[in-house]
Design an enzyme around this catalytic site. Structure first.
Site, PDB file in Angstrom:
ATOM      1  N   SER A 104       0.831  -1.191   0.000  1.00 16.24           N
ATOM      2  CA  SER A 104       0.000   0.000   0.000  1.00 16.24           C
ATOM      3  C   SER A 104       0.874   1.253   0.000  1.00 16.24           C
ATOM      4  CB  SER A 104      -0.893  -0.025   1.229  1.00 16.24           C
ATOM      5  OG  SER A 104      -1.688   1.114   1.221  1.00 16.24           O
ATOM      6  N   GLY A 105       0.588   2.147  -0.926  1.00 16.61           N
ATOM      7  CA  GLY A 105       1.349   3.394  -0.997  1.00 16.61           C
ATOM      8  C   GLY A 105       2.592   3.288  -1.856  1.00 16.61           C
ATOM      9  N   THR A 148      -1.541   2.405  -8.110  1.00 17.80           N
ATOM     10  CA  THR A 148      -2.643   3.093  -8.788  1.00 17.80           C
ATOM     11  C   THR A 148      -2.097   4.212  -9.681  1.00 17.80           C
ATOM     12  OG1 THR A 148      -3.978   2.561  -6.892  1.00 17.80           O
ATOM     13  CG2 THR A 148      -4.860   4.189  -8.390  1.00 17.80           C
ATOM     14  N   SER A 198      -5.575   5.285  -0.568  1.00 17.28           N
ATOM     15  CA  SER A 198      -5.307   3.853  -0.700  1.00 17.28           C
ATOM     16  C   SER A 198      -6.492   3.135  -1.362  1.00 17.28           C
ATOM     17  CB  SER A 198      -5.060   3.288   0.695  1.00 17.28           C
ATOM     18  OG  SER A 198      -4.821   1.919   0.596  1.00 17.28           O
ATOM     19  N   SER A 199      -6.159   2.325  -2.367  1.00 14.74           N
ATOM     20  CA  SER A 199      -7.229   1.556  -3.016  1.00 14.74           C
ATOM     21  C   SER A 199      -7.577   0.412  -2.081  1.00 14.74           C
ATOM     22  CB  SER A 199      -6.755   0.982  -4.346  1.00 14.74           C
ATOM     23  OG  SER A 199      -5.930   1.894  -4.996  1.00 14.74           O
ATOM     24  N   GLY A 211      -0.029  -5.855  -3.120  1.00 17.13           N
ATOM     25  CA  GLY A 211       1.066  -6.818  -3.087  1.00 17.13           C
ATOM     26  C   GLY A 211       1.001  -7.558  -1.763  1.00 17.13           C
TER      27      GLY A 211
END
Ligand code: ATP
Ligand code: MG
Length: 1080
Positions: free
Chosen positions: A110-111, A115, A163-164, A390
């Site tokens: 994340s991050g 995206t 964050s998605s 991931g």
């Protein structure tokens, strides 16, 4: 320098290595070092073969400009430094030109920038693919689907502000030309727990905040919402706003995007109503209500919120209220209804909210798909973009069901990566006719099997537990795992049969650990069963189905009593497994491309590279494993043409031009460089290099050689420049010299010519003079000879004739000669005689000097003679006149200034014709003698100097004065009484006649006259006196003389008068003794 440089290879100006495959030696430290080095130099992209590793820079870099798009457009993958555009271009071109469906798998924690990467890929594709109104609309719809999905599916977390919270796979479809036609989006596993609860420092999904901040008051009223975030239990308050995120503006963007994507107004409105319903559900609170049977029943505390929800959704309030209080279980056609306690009621409420939201999200995805789906039935080429989390590993055993699912997905992706990479590698080897040697690598199939095996996989065990009748808890699930998976080498649990872990304190009792390919992960078993069950009480779904709102109705199809399905809905795990399987199937048909995103630090900050964090990600992303697989055979390969082009300068045979085929050129090159044969293999179209160091050796040699070549080029260029300059100078010098020489020669020639002319003229002059001298000499000689000869002949003759001459013959000859000369003279003079006019001054010049006196005498005689001749012509009267004139000349010439004017006047004597004029008859009668002068004179009055006219008469003996008018004689003076005549020497006509003292006439004194004919009068008076008295009359010429007036003597003085007086002399008596005459 770097800006103007044209790059032809990834190897040019590399920072570290651009491709990790070339890393030497390869280990985790060098890998991370290389990443850090490149990150520090703003190189956020690095390749592992065809895999792109991207490190999130956390700041905007100037590498996404339209110029960059152009730079990477249609360039080979390894031609420029690593970039997401290079990968996108490669993918797009393979799709368009080689007709291979493609997929891009973007993974990372994340991050890490997944995206953003997917958006960059899409924007690149949109920039390079075809244009046109229709195509642009499709592009716009595809791009605008992002803000909608991000609003509903993204949230602020501690790791990422955007964050998605779902996995996304998007298939973009193209036609044969490469123009986009449409797309299909699949979503995976929305993190729906976030709807009801958010960890500290995190937010719910963006859309809730956007709605409250951006909706108009009217809309809020319609949705029965209040703008205040703190009123809603589902919204966390500690981070309701996010730095740099304008929720209100984003709300407008989302609504606009919905419009572009094709949402109808009522659809958009319904979506917002569902969102509002979810928010309001959170505000429903329950209280315990004791029932008769002693059990606690939950009751809704404040029914107002429920009422509003029912108004919003069009559900009967009592139905919903009941659904929150009872649960109906149907078994074997029997319906059993049990009351819900408070905890169960809250559970039911949250489950409803979560389901409502997640189903809405799925509906949104489907709705978008409907809009963006390709309108044509022609065969399409597909590019898939997968943006999915991931590996997620939380510390302290915080990993739960979600992490397990995510990691499972990544394990599958790794599997497909290995499979496809090896397949690709092998395919290339076969294609290139290179021997395939077995590659040692870690195959994670065994781990996938541990999770997904249908009989004894962890997911199957979980499902089994969930479906099992009786009491099912997370602990029973763990026990089951401990039994079934105990022997599996990648499964670790304290309680398993395997004694290995009995004393492993790092393994808590309620946890199990899986050794994923990327590392070990400790899972907390708590919540697994519940989350897998994902239970929504049927009463609630049925209540929801009863809504009058079509959208909500469509979200709960299982609530339809007509379609009662007693079968349990599929568990979350099995659903996910199925969708992963579909995804894998989908991906397998495509050519995979990987983007591995790495987060450099936990602070969301630029410039910070946290080694431990990166090391952790490198590990669990299995990047080293990636490199090893890539490098298993040959580290580097390149087509013969570009390879020869790049290294041809290293070999004499290939430099500068190789005539034969590129392959033999490369062969010759490698032979000459003595590269060991085992280091390379020749494929059909490519050279394969086993170890990176061989490539670097080539690169080093090339760099060295390029420097030499640069020096050589420089040398040759400098030489050429100097030579050109020199030649130009020489040419110019020749031109100048030629001009100068011409000029100098001209000068020299002119000087020489003029000198020659001078010399020539001198010589000619000298010659001429010499000749002249000679001629003169000759002539003189001749003359001298003649003279000498004459003399000699004379002498001879004289000697001869001497005997015939007398003595004095010489004298006679002389005289004779003289006579002859004189004779000739006179004869000549006769011819040259001047005229006979006495005034002719001409006289011939004298021929001989000795005749000078003669000549003068002759002139005098001749003059006298011609004067005589002239005089002889005169009559007696003329003679008298000339005599008188002569007399006057003697008397007055050079004495009296008046004289010269009288010379030309003939002396007429009697000017007055007394005889003829009857007026003077009496006077005439009185005079008997001959009148010599009769003329009017002015008699000066002795008293005042004034004058009176008188007739002046001179006879032989007397001098008479008569009145002019009457002719009466006034005075008569006998000539004997006249003693003297006085006059001035000036040009005046005054004269005084002095009388003899004592004579009768003298009684009145002397006379003073003025006359125009003074000279004539004085001359005639003189002559008459002389002839009568034989005495010379005294004529005194003086400017001052005395005149006797009666008894006085008066001085008459002549002075030079002023011009004012005119031309007439003025006479003035000054005093008794002086009479002044002013003569002009
Ligand atoms: N290439 C980039 N250039 C500049 N900033 C970037 C780049 N990639 C990511 N970022 C920054 O990092 C933030 C996080 O990126 P992103 O949302 O893509 O992460 P993610 O991997 O999708 O995370 P999650 O899994 O939470 O969705 C972005 O909001 C952006 O600020
Ligand atoms: Mg994301």
């Amino acid at each position: 320098m770097a800006k103007t440089e044209v790059k032809t290879s990834l190897l040019d100006n590399m920072i570290g290595v651009g491709d990790m495959v070339l890393l030497e030696p390869l280990n985790e430290d060098t890998f991370i070092d290389n990443l850090r080095k490149r990150f520090d130099h703003n190189e956020v992209y690095t390749y592992i073969g065809s895999v792109l590793v991207s490190v999130n820079p956390y700041r905007s870099l100037p590498i996404y400009s339209p110029e960059k798009v152009e730079e990477y457009r249609n360039r080979n993958f390894y031609e420029l430094s690593p970039h997401i555009y290079a990968l996108s271009d490669e993918v797009y071109r393979s799709l368009r030109d080689q007709d291979k469906d493609q997929c891009i798998l973007i993974t990372g924690e994340s991050g890490a920038g997944k995206t953003e990467a997917s958006k960059l890929v899409m924007s690149y594709i949109a920039a390079v693919c075809g244009k046109g109104a229709e195509v642009n609309q499709v592009k716009e719809q595809l791009l605008q689907s992002n803000p909608v999905l991000e609003a509903f599916g993204n949230a602020k977390t501690v790791r990422n502000d955007n964050s998605s919270r779902f996995g996304k796979y998007m298939d973009i479809e193209f036609n044969f030309k490469g123009d986009p036609l449409g797309g299909v989006i699949s979503n995976y596993l929305l993190e729906k727990s976030r709807v009801v609860k958010q960890p500290r420092g995190e937010r719910n999904f963006h859309v809730f905040y956007q709605l409250l901040a951006g909706a108009s008051e009217e809309l809020l009223n319609k949705l029965k919402l209040k703008r205040d975030v703190s009123r809603y239990n589902y919204l966390s308050l500690d981070s309701a706003t996010v730095n740099g995120m304008d929720d209100a503006a984003n709300f407008r963007t989302v609504r606009n995007a919905m419009q572009i994507v094709g949402f109808l107004d009522h659809e958009a409105q319904s979506v917002l109503e569902v969102v509002a319903t979810v928010l309001k559900l959170g505000n429903i609170e329950f209280k315990p209500d004791s029932r008769v049977n002693g059990l606690d029943e939950s009751k809704i505390k404040d029914k107002n919120e429920l009422k509003e929800i029912c108004e919003l959704t069009g559900i009967d309030q009592s139905v919903l209220e009941r659904a929150f209080s009872f649960r109906t279980v149907e078994a074997k056609q029997e319906k059993v209804s049990t009351t819900l306690n408070v905890a169960q009621a809250y559970y039911a409420r949250d489950a409803l909210a979560k389901n409502l939201y997640s189903r809405l999200f799925s509906w949104l995805v489907n709705r978008i798909n409907e809009s963006i789906k390709a309108q044509t039935k022609v065969r399409k080429k597909v590019m898939g973009v997968l943006d999915i989390y991931g590996f997620e590993i939380f510390e302290n055993a915080d990993n739960s069901f979600e992490q397990f699912i995510i990691n499972y997905c990544n394990e599958k992706l790794q599997q497909i990566f290995i499979e496809l990479t090896l397949k690709e590698e092998q395919e290339e080897y076969i294609q290139e006719d290179i021997e395939w040697t077995h590659i040692n690598y870690f195959n994670n199939t065994i781990i996938c099997d541990l999770i997904e095996n249908n009989t004894n996989g962890i997911l199957a065990m979980l499902d089994e537990e969930c479906l099992r009748p009786g009491i099912v808890t997370d602990e029973t699930f763990l026990e089951k795992l401990n039994q079934v998976c105990a022997t599996h080498q990648h499964f670790e649990s304290r309680m398993s049969k395997c004694s290995r872990f009995l004393n492993d304190t790092s393994l808590p009792h309620s946890c199990f650990r899986i050794q994923h390919y990327a590392g070990k992960v400790l899972y907390q078993v708590e919540g697994f069963v519940d989350k897998n069950n994902d239970l929504l009480y049927r009463d609630l779904s049925q209540a929801m189905w009863k809504t009058s709102q079509p959208l909500i109705k469509s979200l709960f199809p299982e609530g339809n009593p007509a379609k009662i399905n007693l079968k349990r809905p599929p568990t979350a795990g099995s659903q996910f497994k199925a969708s992963v399987a579909t995804l894998m199937k989908n991906l397998q048909t495509k050519n995979p491309n990987y983007i591995r995103c790495i987060k450099p630090n936990d602070k969301k900050a630029a410039y910070i590279f946290s080694e431990t964090l990166v090391r952790h990600q490198v590990r669990y992303l299995g990047l080293l494993e990636n490199v090893r697989v890539r490098r298993a055979g040959y580290a580097f390969r390149q087509a013969y043409g570009p390879c020869l082009e790049r290294y041809k300068m290293l070999c004499k045979q290939t430099w500068p031009h190789w005539k034969g085929p590129a392959r033999s050129g490369v062969e010759a090159l490698l032979n000459e460089l003595e590269i060991p044969v085992e280091e390379y293999s020749f494929g059909k179209s490519k050279i394969f290099i086993r170890n990176p160091r061989t490539l670097f050796k080539l690169e080093d040699l090339r760099k060295q050689r390029l420097e030499d070549l640069a020096t050589l080029i420089q040398k040759i260029y400098r030489g050429w420049k100097c030579r050109t300059h020199f030649l130009l100078m020489r040419k110019s010098q020749i031109v100048i010299a030629a001009w100068y020489r011409r000029y100098a020669q001209q000068k020299w020639y002119q000087k020489t010519k003029s000198s020659a002319l001078v010399i020539q003229s001198y010589i000619r002059g000298w010659k001429a003079r010499k000749l002249l001298r000679e001629l003169k000499h000759q002539k003189r000689c001749e003359e001298a000879v003649t003279t000498i000869a004459a003399y000699w002949h004379g002498t001879q003759v004289r000697r001869e004739y001497r005997k015939f001459f007398r003595a004095y013959a010489g004298k006679k000859i002389y005289e004779f000669t003289l006579q002859r000369i004189v004779q000739n003279y006179f004869l000549d003079m006769k011819n040259k005689m001047p005229s006979l006019s006495p005034i002719d001054k001409n006289w011939p010049s004298r021929p001989y000097l000795f005749l000078d006196s003669t000549h003068k005498e002759l002139k005098r005689i001749f003059h006298l003679w011609r004067c005589k001749k002239y005089r002889d012509q005169f009559t007696d009267q003329q003679k008298l006149i000339y005599e008188e004139k002569l007399e006057a000349s003697e008397l007055f010439k050079d004495k009296k200034a008046l004289y010269p004017s009288s010379v030309g006047q003939p002396f007429q004597g009697p000017y007055l014709a007394i005889n003829e004029n009857p007026k003077y008859k009496k006077l005439k009668d009185a005079i008997e003698e001959k009148i010599i002068i009769a003329e009017i004179v002015n008699k000066i009055n002795r008293a005042n100097g004034k004058s009176t006219s008188r007739i002046f008469l001179l006879t032989n003996n007397n001098l008479l004065l008569a009145d002019q008018k009457s002719g009466q004689i006034k005075s008569e003076v006998p000539l004997v009484d006249v003693t003297k005549v006085s006059m001035s020497s000036q040009n005046d006509g005054f004269f005084a006649i002095h009388l003899k003292e004592g004579s009768e006439a003298a009684s009145k004194g002397d006379f003073l006259f003025s006359s125009d004919h003074l000279i004539e009068m004085a001359t005639k008076l003189y002559r008459t006196t002389l002839s009568q008295t034989k005495q010379k009359l005294n004529i005194e010429i003086s400017d001052e003389f005395l005149v006797q007036f009666r008894k006085d003597k008066v001085c008459v003085k002549f002075i030079q008068g002023s011009q004012n007086n005119g031309s007439v002399p003025m006479c003035k008596r000054k005093n008794n003794r002086l009479l002044e005459v002013a003569v002009p």
